[in-house]
Design a protein around this motif. Structure first.
Motif, PDB file in Angstrom:
ATOM      1  N   SER A   6      86.350 139.126  77.754  1.00 29.77           N
ATOM      2  CA  SER A   6      86.312 138.116  76.686  1.00 29.77           C
ATOM      3  C   SER A   6      86.650 136.722  77.201  1.00 29.77           C
ATOM      4  N   TYR A   7      87.231 136.613  78.400  1.00 26.66           N
ATOM      5  CA  TYR A   7      87.603 135.316  78.975  1.00 26.66           C
ATOM      6  C   TYR A   7      86.497 134.808  79.899  1.00 26.66           C
TER       7      TYR A   7
ATOM      8  N   SER B 285      86.950 131.298  81.293  1.00 23.14           N
ATOM      9  CA  SER B 285      87.572 130.353  82.222  1.00 23.14           C
ATOM     10  C   SER B 285      89.019 130.110  81.821  1.00 23.14           C
TER      11      SER B 285
ATOM     12  N   GLU C 231      90.371 128.337  78.351  1.00 21.29           N
ATOM     13  CA  GLU C 231      90.663 129.039  77.095  1.00 21.29           C
ATOM     14  C   GLU C 231      92.156 129.289  76.905  1.00 21.29           C
ATOM     15  N   ILE C 232      92.949 129.081  77.948  1.00 24.47           N
ATOM     16  CA  ILE C 232      94.389 129.283  77.845  1.00 24.47           C
ATOM     17  C   ILE C 232      95.020 127.967  77.405  1.00 24.47           C
TER      18      ILE C 232
ATOM     19  N   SER D  29      87.263 134.418  85.926  1.00 25.06           N
ATOM     20  CA  SER D  29      87.407 134.756  84.504  1.00 25.06           C
ATOM     21  C   SER D  29      88.347 135.952  84.341  1.00 25.06           C
TER      22      SER D  29
ATOM     23  N   ALA E 224      91.774 134.599  84.753  1.00 27.62           N
ATOM     24  CA  ALA E 224      92.182 133.930  83.516  1.00 27.62           C
ATOM     25  C   ALA E 224      92.685 134.944  82.493  1.00 27.62           C
ATOM     26  N   ALA E 225      91.994 136.063  82.375  1.00 29.56           N
ATOM     27  CA  ALA E 225      92.407 137.108  81.431  1.00 29.56           C
ATOM     28  C   ALA E 225      93.771 137.660  81.817  1.00 29.56           C
TER      29      ALA E 225
ATOM     30  N   SER F  24      96.498 135.103  81.053  1.00 31.18           N
ATOM     31  CA  SER F  24      96.760 135.034  79.615  1.00 31.18           C
ATOM     32  C   SER F  24      97.599 136.224  79.148  1.00 31.18           C
ATOM     33  N   TYR F  25      97.280 137.404  79.672  1.00 29.92           N
ATOM     34  CA  TYR F  25      98.034 138.595  79.271  1.00 29.92           C
ATOM     35  C   TYR F  25      99.478 138.518  79.772  1.00 29.92           C
TER      36      TYR F  25
END
Length: 580
Positions: free
Chosen positions: A250-251, A253, A256-257, A301, A304-305, A308-309
């Motif tokens: 779903s990520y 770049s 998005e954070i 990507s 990035a995920a 974020s997690y």
């Protein structure tokens, strides 16, 4: 999942709550002597959860005046599942709950009037409305016990009409419960006691009840946690879960954070841009001479995920690393985030592998972890948890053990919860005595011949402490004693017999439901107690009896007196043929 180490570190999760579901408009049954025993977990478990012929038989019994004949039924299995030589008995508590709360409602009676033949008299329905289990006794082997074919798991005694009505429901409560508990125990045996086993079966289970009861009985059989939140809440089972491939993909770049701040674990300061710190860690890894041969560019990507997690769960960061490429992207990206967390005083949990060569990927991932630990002095990095999933079965576990691996935990779903190797256990419920007169069911297939009369069962242990044989005796016989020389006979084969001098004798049956008689009954253990009992039971068996492949059959015998009676009754009941 959020495992912080291997099996021993599994935290207690969930909480115990009321588990009797919403019965909707259904009337609450009368107490019927149930005391504090709650109704069955599933509100669909009612007297109508039965086969039509149970009620037609009930009418015929009533019409003939046989409704109060004193009957004894045995619930047993004829063959162990999965090609093994043992079964874990489960489902007893639900059977007791069902008996304790057994009562037809007015709505049930009105429905039965519409489906029964019109010749049925009104008096039968009036009688049925008052039926309960206040005159029923249930004796059983303890739930969670290791048991064997022909030995009754439950002995149900009471008025013929009532105990006949219990048949279908208790079979459905015991069959799947025992099957999936046995499956879980077999997975535990092959995986080893040092591995964390996680049940992931809900999405593949046969409906909601299969998912809920499957989670419960997998935990009883030796699994450590479940992904099923409903089961976690109802039964107090620890729950685990992190993220799926969808979260990673779903990520697109780092843009998005939005919130990139992360406070240090001790609260002393705040990292203003955790994304930047993660990218710096990745660059340091790429520049480290000892790591250059491992990887080059990774999927940003995916990074990035992961970042974020980690911002969402800095104390429980675990990543699914096979969305793009395990060794070239997933593991290096995970390590970059884990290093960034390490600099802020956090310790990442580990990774999950969900495809490919699990043995190879786990070994290479462990090597990478250790190389990073050595290169950057990140203490504990080399011991991070590696979890494997991907349609794992017993054969997969055995193959991994033979190949060598670095897996600490397994997430197992489809093959476990559906009992893929064998879909049913095949328990049966057979009449063995009526009004004190033993009854037998004959068949050309000797495995279907029942062992008549009300019986007691004992487990005889040898001098090394392992179970040797289960012995059935008539209810009127003296129990076997330790140190006594006992002749144990195969129930149907004349030449198969042996003397046993047991060092210990364990009675297998205890009373779990005594109706309104006031007779003492065993308390229903907690799920944790059942799980511990199952573990002890498996340890008390000889290893060759419980091994997954090519196990030695366990001996089930009858006393000399019961053997003689079986064959007397067999000859007495079997018709004599004529030759012309």
């Amino acid at each position: 999942m959020a495992e912080t180490s291997a099996r021993d570190s599994a935290e207690e999760g969930g909480r115990n709550v009321g588990i009797c579901g919403d019965g909707g408009a259904r009337e609450a049954p009368a107490a019927g002597g149930s005391g504090s025993i709650p109704p069955p977990t599933n509100p669909l478990v009612t007297p109508l959860l039965t086969d039509m012929y149970q009620v037609t038989m009930a009418y015929a019994y009533w019409k003939a005046g046989k409704q109060n004949d004193r009957a004894v039924f045995d619930l047993l299995h004829r063959k162990n599942p999965f090609g093994g030589e043992y079964t874990v008995f489960a489902g007893l508590e639900e059977c007791v709950r069902f008996a304790a709360n057994f009562r037809f409602t007015d709505a049930d009676i009105e429905y039965l009037r519409t489906v029964m033949p019109p010749v049925c008299e009104d008096g039968f329905f009036s009688f049925l409305k008052a039926v309960d289990c206040s005159e029923v006794d249930i004796h059983a082997i303890a739930e969670g016990s290791v048991c064997f074919p022909r030995v009754p798991l439950l002995r149900v005694e009471g008025p013929l009409l009532v105990v006949q009505l219990l048949e279908t429901t208790v079979l459905t409560l015991v069959n799947y419960a025992s099957l999936v508990a046995t499956n879980a125990a077999r997975f535990r045996k092959v995986a080893g006691h040092d591995k964390l086993l996680l049940e992931f079966g809900l999405r593949r289970a046969q409906g909601p009840d299969g998912g809920i009861s499957g989670s419960k009985y997998c935990y009883l059989g030796g699994f450590d946690a479940t992904s099923n939140l409903e089961a976690g809440q109802r039964f107090g089972i620890p729950v685990r879960g992190t993220h799926s491939h969808a979260f990673v993909s779903s990520y697109m770049s780092f843009d998005e954070i939005i919130d990139r701040k992360l406070q240090r674990s001790d609260g002393s300061s705040t990292c203003e841009d955790f994304v930047l710190l993660t990218m710096q860690c990745l660059k340091r890894m790429q520049g480290a001479p000892s790591l250059q041969h491992w990887f080059g560019e990774t999927n940003h990507s995916e990074l990035a995920a992961f970042t974020s997690y980690a911002l969402a769960f800095p104390t429980a960061f675990q990543a699914l690393v096979d969305t793009y490429d395990v060794l070239k992207s997933g593991v290096p990206n995970f390590c970059a985030v884990a290093l960034a967390l390490h600099e802020l005083g956090f310790k990442a949990v580990g990774i999950r592998l969900d495809s490919g060569d699990l043995s190879y990927f786990s070994v290479e991932s462990r090597k990478f972890f250790r190389a990073v630990e050595k290169e950057f002095g990140a203490q504990g990095f080399g011991n991070m948890v590696i979890t494997a999933s991907n349609d794992i079965n017993e054969d997969t576990l055995d193959a991994l053990n033979k190949q060598g691996h670095e897996i600490d935990a397994y997430g197992i779903g489809t093959q476990l919860i559906t009992c893929y190797k064998q879909p049913a256990l095949g328990c049966v419920y057979k009449l063995v005595e009526i009004n004190g007169q033993p009854r037998i069911k004959l068949s050309e297939d000797v495995t279907k011949v029942t062992i008549p009369c009300k019986k007691q069962c004992y487990r005889l242990y040898g001098k090394e402490g392992y179970a040797l044989v289960d012995l059935m005796v008539g209810d009127d016989e003296s129990p076997p004693r330790a140190g006594e020389r006992i002749l144990c006979r195969h129930p149907f084969s004349e030449s198969r017999r042996a003397f046993v001098v047991p060092s210990r004798v364990e009675p297998l049956y205890k009373c779990y439901w005594s109706g309104s008689s006031g007779a003492p009954r065993e308390p229903l253990p907690s799920l944790e107690e059942l799980r511990e009992h199952c573990r002890r039971e498996l340890e008390a068996q000889r290893s060759d009896h419980v091994r997954a492949f090519n196990p030695t059959p366990y001996k089930v015998s009858v006393s000399a007196k019961l053997y003689d009676f079986i064959h007397f009754l067999w000859l007495n009941e079997a018709p004599v043929g004529e030759l012309h």
